[in-house]
Design an enzyme around this catalytic site. Structure first.
Site, PDB file in Angstrom:
ATOM      1  N   LYS A  90       0.875  -0.792  -0.158  1.00 55.92           N
ATOM      2  CA  LYS A  90       0.029   0.592  -0.196  1.00 55.92           C
ATOM      3  C   LYS A  90       0.351   1.454  -0.270  1.00 55.92           C
ATOM      4  CE  LYS A  90      -1.589   2.133   3.669  1.00 55.92           C
ATOM      5  NZ  LYS A  90      -1.949   2.960   3.438  1.00 55.92           N
TER       6      LYS A  90
ATOM      7  N   ASP B  39     -13.796  15.200  -2.599  1.00 57.62           N
ATOM      8  CA  ASP B  39     -13.940  16.129  -3.223  1.00 57.62           C
ATOM      9  C   ASP B  39     -15.654  16.198  -4.150  1.00 57.62           C
ATOM     10  OD1 ASP B  39     -13.294  19.084  -4.027  1.00 57.62           O
ATOM     11  OD2 ASP B  39     -11.669  18.671  -3.763  1.00 57.62           O
TER      12      ASP B  39
ATOM     13  N   LYS C 187      -7.124   8.087  -0.330  1.00 59.26           N
ATOM     14  CA  LYS C 187      -8.974   8.295  -0.258  1.00 59.26           C
ATOM     15  C   LYS C 187      -9.660  10.096  -0.807  1.00 59.26           C
ATOM     16  CE  LYS C 187      -7.726   6.585   4.696  1.00 59.26           C
ATOM     17  NZ  LYS C 187      -6.190   6.278   4.642  1.00 59.26           N
TER      18      LYS C 187
ATOM     19  N   ASP D 142      -3.453   4.487  -1.737  1.00 62.28           N
ATOM     20  CA  ASP D 142      -4.743   4.968  -0.580  1.00 62.28           C
ATOM     21  C   ASP D 142      -4.382   6.226  -0.551  1.00 62.28           C
ATOM     22  OD1 ASP D 142      -6.067   4.703   1.378  1.00 62.28           O
ATOM     23  OD2 ASP D 142      -4.037   4.446   2.643  1.00 62.28           O
TER      24      ASP D 142
ATOM     25  N   THR E 297     -10.568   3.241  10.820  1.00 60.46           N
ATOM     26  CA  THR E 297     -10.248   1.683  12.188  1.00 60.46           C
ATOM     27  C   THR E 297     -10.449   2.886  13.697  1.00 60.46           C
ATOM     28  OG1 THR E 297      -8.138   1.695  11.087  1.00 60.46           O
ATOM     29  CG2 THR E 297     -10.262  -0.438  10.364  1.00 60.46           C
TER      30      THR E 297
ATOM     31  N   ARG F 245       2.559  -1.242  10.507  1.00 61.85           N
ATOM     32  CA  ARG F 245       3.536  -0.934  12.025  1.00 61.85           C
ATOM     33  C   ARG F 245       3.859  -2.578  12.158  1.00 61.85           C
ATOM     34  NH1 ARG F 245       0.390   4.090  14.942  1.00 61.85           N
ATOM     35  NH2 ARG F 245      -0.964   2.979  13.524  1.00 61.85           N
TER      36      ARG F 245
END
Length: 228
Positions: free
Chosen positions: A32, A64, A61, A59, A115, A207
């Site tokens: 990603k 608009d 997002k 990614d 999330t 992570r």
């Protein structure tokens, strides 16, 4: 339905990203590329990673007015990514415009609720009183009706999304942590094994892999728990 583990390459430089990816000599993971890396390096990092043989989830997002999103997707389609996204909160008109701009050059998915958002934040800050799982399902239905291929949701909602939108409607799920990992800023999380059992098609893991002492070993553990 293909399933895979997507590594969130949330680095801020080309050097750090490529150094990380060079550790993977046996298998080129699906990656990603998010806002941090894209804003730091621009489209060239997408082209570089794609040329190295990785599948890419871009990614960014987008959120608009419909015309702006349509034109932006028309630019992104030339990057030859595998998955990209927009926000479902931008309305059905915006999602349909995003699909029109992107065409069939990549899978287009919609972000439902992050999330890091829990019920308290949804109610008190976004002023949405409905239960978060119902909000996610409603957004998923809107995304499907707008011609999108799937959504981003937490692992907790994946099973219900498939129930309402069909097994071919993709669920891409961040918020996945090993049982012995810190939750960091994620609120609605599951382990890779739990995500598998709840019907997630793709899990996005950052992570716990990128900051592990042995990232390759952590990735292989994640693949084993989720895919085997």
């Amino acid at each position: 339905m293909p399933k895979d583990v997507i590594i969130a390459c949330d680095f801020n430089s080309k050097e750090a990203t490529l150094s990380f990816l060079e550790k993977f000599t046996k298998r080129k993971p699906f990656v990603k590329i998010g806002m941090e890396l894209y804003y730091s390096c621009g489209p060239e990092i997408v082209k570089e990673i794609k040329a190295r043989g990785h599948k890419i989830f871009l990614d960014l997002k987008l959120h608009d007015i419909p015309n702006t999103v349509k034109k932006s997707m028309a630019v992104l389609k030339d990057l030859d990514v595998d998955i990209t996204n927009c926000h479902a909160a931008g309305t059905s008109a915006m999602m349909a415009a995003a699909k029109e701009g992107l065409g069939n050059n990549a899978k287009l998915i919609a972000v439902t609720q992050l999330t890091s958002t829990d019920q308290a934040a949804l109610t008190n800050q976004l002023l949405i009183d409905e239960p978060i799982d119902e909000v996610v399902i409603h957004y998923a239905k809107n995304a499907k009706a707008s011609g999108l291929d799937g959504i981003v949701c937490s692992p907790h909602e994946a099973k219900d999304v498939h129930e309402y939108c069909g097994n071919d409607f993709l669920t891409i799920c961040p918020g996945v942590r090993f049982a012995d990992s810190a939750s960091d800023d994620q609120k609605r999380i599951m382990t890779p094994k739990q995500a598998k059992e709840n019907g997630c098609d793709y899990i996005v893991v950052g992570r716990p892999i990128t900051q592990a002492d042995d990232p390759v070993k952590a990735y292989e553990r994640c693949v084993k728990e989720f895919l085997q």
